[in-house]
Design a protein around this motif. Structure first.
Motif, PDB file in Angstrom:
ATOM      1  N   LEU A  35       0.828  -1.207   0.000  1.00 41.08           N
ATOM      2  CA  LEU A  35       0.000   0.000   0.000  1.00 41.08           C
ATOM      3  C   LEU A  35       0.868   1.265   0.000  1.00 41.08           C
ATOM      4  O   LEU A  35       0.572   2.224  -0.703  1.00 41.08           O
ATOM      5  CB  LEU A  35      -0.960  -0.014   1.198  1.00 41.08           C
ATOM      6  CG  LEU A  35      -1.968  -1.187   1.198  1.00 41.08           C
ATOM      7  CD1 LEU A  35      -2.778  -1.199   2.486  1.00 41.08           C
ATOM      8  CD2 LEU A  35      -2.880  -1.154  -0.010  1.00 41.08           C
ATOM      9  N   ASP A  36       1.957   1.230   0.771  1.00 43.77           N
ATOM     10  CA  ASP A  36       2.880   2.366   0.797  1.00 43.77           C
ATOM     11  C   ASP A  36       3.534   2.565  -0.562  1.00 43.77           C
ATOM     12  O   ASP A  36       3.678   3.682  -1.055  1.00 43.77           O
ATOM     13  CB  ASP A  36       3.982   2.145   1.845  1.00 43.77           C
ATOM     14  CG  ASP A  36       3.452   2.351   3.261  1.00 43.77           C
ATOM     15  OD1 ASP A  36       2.301   2.807   3.407  1.00 43.77           O
ATOM     16  OD2 ASP A  36       4.194   2.048   4.206  1.00 43.77           O
ATOM     17  N   TYR A  37       3.936   1.447  -1.157  1.00 47.01           N
ATOM     18  CA  TYR A  37       4.572   1.485  -2.468  1.00 47.01           C
ATOM     19  C   TYR A  37       3.625   2.091  -3.507  1.00 47.01           C
ATOM     20  O   TYR A  37       3.989   2.965  -4.280  1.00 47.01           O
ATOM     21  CB  TYR A  37       4.964   0.057  -2.878  1.00 47.01           C
ATOM     22  CG  TYR A  37       5.600  -0.051  -4.232  1.00 47.01           C
ATOM     23  CD1 TYR A  37       6.898   0.428  -4.445  1.00 47.01           C
ATOM     24  CD2 TYR A  37       4.928  -0.647  -5.289  1.00 47.01           C
ATOM     25  CE1 TYR A  37       7.485   0.333  -5.690  1.00 47.01           C
ATOM     26  CE2 TYR A  37       5.504  -0.758  -6.538  1.00 47.01           C
ATOM     27  CZ  TYR A  37       6.784  -0.264  -6.735  1.00 47.01           C
ATOM     28  OH  TYR A  37       7.362  -0.365  -7.971  1.00 47.01           O
ATOM     29  N   TYR A  38       2.417   1.638  -3.469  1.00 46.94           N
ATOM     30  CA  TYR A  38       1.409   2.127  -4.414  1.00 46.94           C
ATOM     31  C   TYR A  38       1.156   3.623  -4.226  1.00 46.94           C
ATOM     32  O   TYR A  38       1.066   4.379  -5.186  1.00 46.94           O
ATOM     33  CB  TYR A  38       0.109   1.348  -4.225  1.00 46.94           C
ATOM     34  CG  TYR A  38      -0.911   1.629  -5.302  1.00 46.94           C
ATOM     35  CD1 TYR A  38      -0.763   1.091  -6.570  1.00 46.94           C
ATOM     36  CD2 TYR A  38      -2.018   2.435  -5.045  1.00 46.94           C
ATOM     37  CE1 TYR A  38      -1.693   1.345  -7.572  1.00 46.94           C
ATOM     38  CE2 TYR A  38      -2.955   2.691  -6.038  1.00 46.94           C
ATOM     39  CZ  TYR A  38      -2.792   2.145  -7.292  1.00 46.94           C
ATOM     40  OH  TYR A  38      -3.706   2.396  -8.269  1.00 46.94           O
ATOM     41  N   PHE A  44      -1.953   7.882  -4.634  1.00 44.08           N
ATOM     42  CA  PHE A  44      -3.285   7.510  -4.193  1.00 44.08           C
ATOM     43  C   PHE A  44      -3.211   6.562  -3.007  1.00 44.08           C
ATOM     44  O   PHE A  44      -2.494   5.556  -3.043  1.00 44.08           O
ATOM     45  CB  PHE A  44      -4.041   6.842  -5.350  1.00 44.08           C
ATOM     46  CG  PHE A  44      -5.465   6.486  -4.989  1.00 44.08           C
ATOM     47  CD1 PHE A  44      -6.430   7.469  -4.879  1.00 44.08           C
ATOM     48  CD2 PHE A  44      -5.821   5.165  -4.765  1.00 44.08           C
ATOM     49  CE1 PHE A  44      -7.741   7.146  -4.538  1.00 44.08           C
ATOM     50  CE2 PHE A  44      -7.134   4.825  -4.430  1.00 44.08           C
ATOM     51  CZ  PHE A  44      -8.092   5.812  -4.316  1.00 44.08           C
ATOM     52  N   LYS A  45      -3.920   6.895  -1.941  1.00 45.91           N
ATOM     53  CA  LYS A  45      -3.876   6.078  -0.748  1.00 45.91           C
ATOM     54  C   LYS A  45      -4.897   4.948  -0.840  1.00 45.91           C
ATOM     55  O   LYS A  45      -6.034   5.085  -0.385  1.00 45.91           O
ATOM     56  CB  LYS A  45      -4.130   6.946   0.499  1.00 45.91           C
ATOM     57  CG  LYS A  45      -3.584   6.317   1.758  1.00 45.91           C
ATOM     58  CD  LYS A  45      -3.507   7.347   2.894  1.00 45.91           C
ATOM     59  CE  LYS A  45      -3.097   6.694   4.217  1.00 45.91           C
ATOM     60  NZ  LYS A  45      -1.897   5.844   4.138  1.00 45.91           N
ATOM     61  N   GLU A  46      -4.469   3.864  -1.443  1.00 40.45           N
ATOM     62  CA  GLU A  46      -5.337   2.689  -1.593  1.00 40.45           C
ATOM     63  C   GLU A  46      -5.346   1.921  -0.279  1.00 40.45           C
ATOM     64  O   GLU A  46      -4.336   1.829   0.403  1.00 40.45           O
ATOM     65  CB  GLU A  46      -4.791   1.819  -2.734  1.00 40.45           C
ATOM     66  CG  GLU A  46      -5.583   0.570  -3.036  1.00 40.45           C
ATOM     67  CD  GLU A  46      -7.036   0.859  -3.398  1.00 40.45           C
ATOM     68  OE1 GLU A  46      -7.275   1.419  -4.465  1.00 40.45           O
ATOM     69  OE2 GLU A  46      -7.927   0.511  -2.596  1.00 40.45           O
ATOM     70  N   THR A  47      -6.494   1.382   0.109  1.00 39.52           N
ATOM     71  CA  THR A  47      -6.545   0.601   1.344  1.00 39.52           C
ATOM     72  C   THR A  47      -6.855  -0.863   1.061  1.00 39.52           C
ATOM     73  O   THR A  47      -6.736  -1.706   1.951  1.00 39.52           O
ATOM     74  CB  THR A  47      -7.634   1.139   2.300  1.00 39.52           C
ATOM     75  OG1 THR A  47      -8.872   1.188   1.589  1.00 39.52           O
ATOM     76  CG2 THR A  47      -7.280   2.525   2.799  1.00 39.52           C
ATOM     77  N   ALA A  51      -7.452  -4.427  -4.801  1.00 35.62           N
ATOM     78  CA  ALA A  51      -7.855  -3.401  -5.768  1.00 35.62           C
ATOM     79  C   ALA A  51      -6.666  -2.961  -6.620  1.00 35.62           C
ATOM     80  O   ALA A  51      -6.815  -2.646  -7.795  1.00 35.62           O
ATOM     81  CB  ALA A  51      -8.463  -2.203  -5.052  1.00 35.62           C
ATOM     82  N   ILE A  52      -5.479  -2.976  -6.016  1.00 43.02           N
ATOM     83  CA  ILE A  52      -4.281  -2.591  -6.762  1.00 43.02           C
ATOM     84  C   ILE A  52      -4.042  -3.585  -7.895  1.00 43.02           C
ATOM     85  O   ILE A  52      -3.750  -3.211  -9.020  1.00 43.02           O
ATOM     86  CB  ILE A  52      -3.058  -2.511  -5.823  1.00 43.02           C
ATOM     87  CG1 ILE A  52      -3.281  -1.377  -4.815  1.00 43.02           C
ATOM     88  CG2 ILE A  52      -1.773  -2.313  -6.623  1.00 43.02           C
ATOM     89  CD1 ILE A  52      -2.229  -1.306  -3.725  1.00 43.02           C
ATOM     90  N   MET A  53      -4.197  -4.851  -7.582  1.00 49.50           N
ATOM     91  CA  MET A  53      -4.044  -5.881  -8.598  1.00 49.50           C
ATOM     92  C   MET A  53      -5.158  -5.759  -9.638  1.00 49.50           C
ATOM     93  O   MET A  53      -4.944  -5.964 -10.811  1.00 49.50           O
ATOM     94  CB  MET A  53      -4.088  -7.276  -7.953  1.00 49.50           C
ATOM     95  CG  MET A  53      -3.005  -7.515  -6.910  1.00 49.50           C
ATOM     96  SD  MET A  53      -1.328  -7.431  -7.618  1.00 49.50           S
ATOM     97  CE  MET A  53      -0.637  -6.079  -6.688  1.00 49.50           C
ATOM     98  N   HIS A  54      -6.311  -5.372  -9.171  1.00 51.50           N
ATOM     99  CA  HIS A  54      -7.448  -5.242 -10.079  1.00 51.50           C
ATOM    100  C   HIS A  54      -7.300  -4.050 -11.021  1.00 51.50           C
ATOM    101  O   HIS A  54      -7.661  -4.139 -12.187  1.00 51.50           O
ATOM    102  CB  HIS A  54      -8.751  -5.129  -9.284  1.00 51.50           C
ATOM    103  CG  HIS A  54      -9.954  -5.061 -10.159  1.00 51.50           C
ATOM    104  ND1 HIS A  54     -10.454  -6.178 -10.801  1.00 51.50           N
ATOM    105  CD2 HIS A  54     -10.721  -4.021 -10.554  1.00 51.50           C
ATOM    106  CE1 HIS A  54     -11.496  -5.794 -11.529  1.00 51.50           C
ATOM    107  NE2 HIS A  54     -11.680  -4.499 -11.396  1.00 51.50           N
TER     108      HIS A  54
END
Ligand code: ZN
Length: 86
Positions: A35-38, A44-47, A51-54
């Protein structure tokens, strides 16, 4: 959105998150690196790790069923890597 190299890295971190399953309790903790990497890359703060893979799949389409490389777009009719037809 992530490019090829960034996605490779992200998917490593994603797998790592699953390996950490016993070591840490919360989902956020286990996938924190991802999540930090993303967030660092996209701002964007993804939780939701999945979803990142999606995001990647919606951008590039599903992986080729022959060679496993992602199709370049969800609309691609053949695999750019091995020529397999969808
Ligand atoms: Zn292929």
């Amino acid at each position: 959105m992530l490019d090829e190299d960034e996605y490779d890295k992200a998917s490593e971190l994603y797998k790592e998150g699953f390996r950490n399953i016993k070591a840490k309790t919360s989902r956020e903790e286990r996938f924190k690196t991802l999540l930090d990497y993303y967030e660092k890359i996209t701002g964007f703060k993804e939780t939701e790790p999945a979803a990142i893979m999606h995001h990647r799949i919606s951008q590039y389409g599903p992986p080729c069923e022959v060679c496993g490389k992602p199709y370049r777009t969800p609309q691609a009719s053949f695999c750019a890597a091995c020529g397999n037809k969808h």
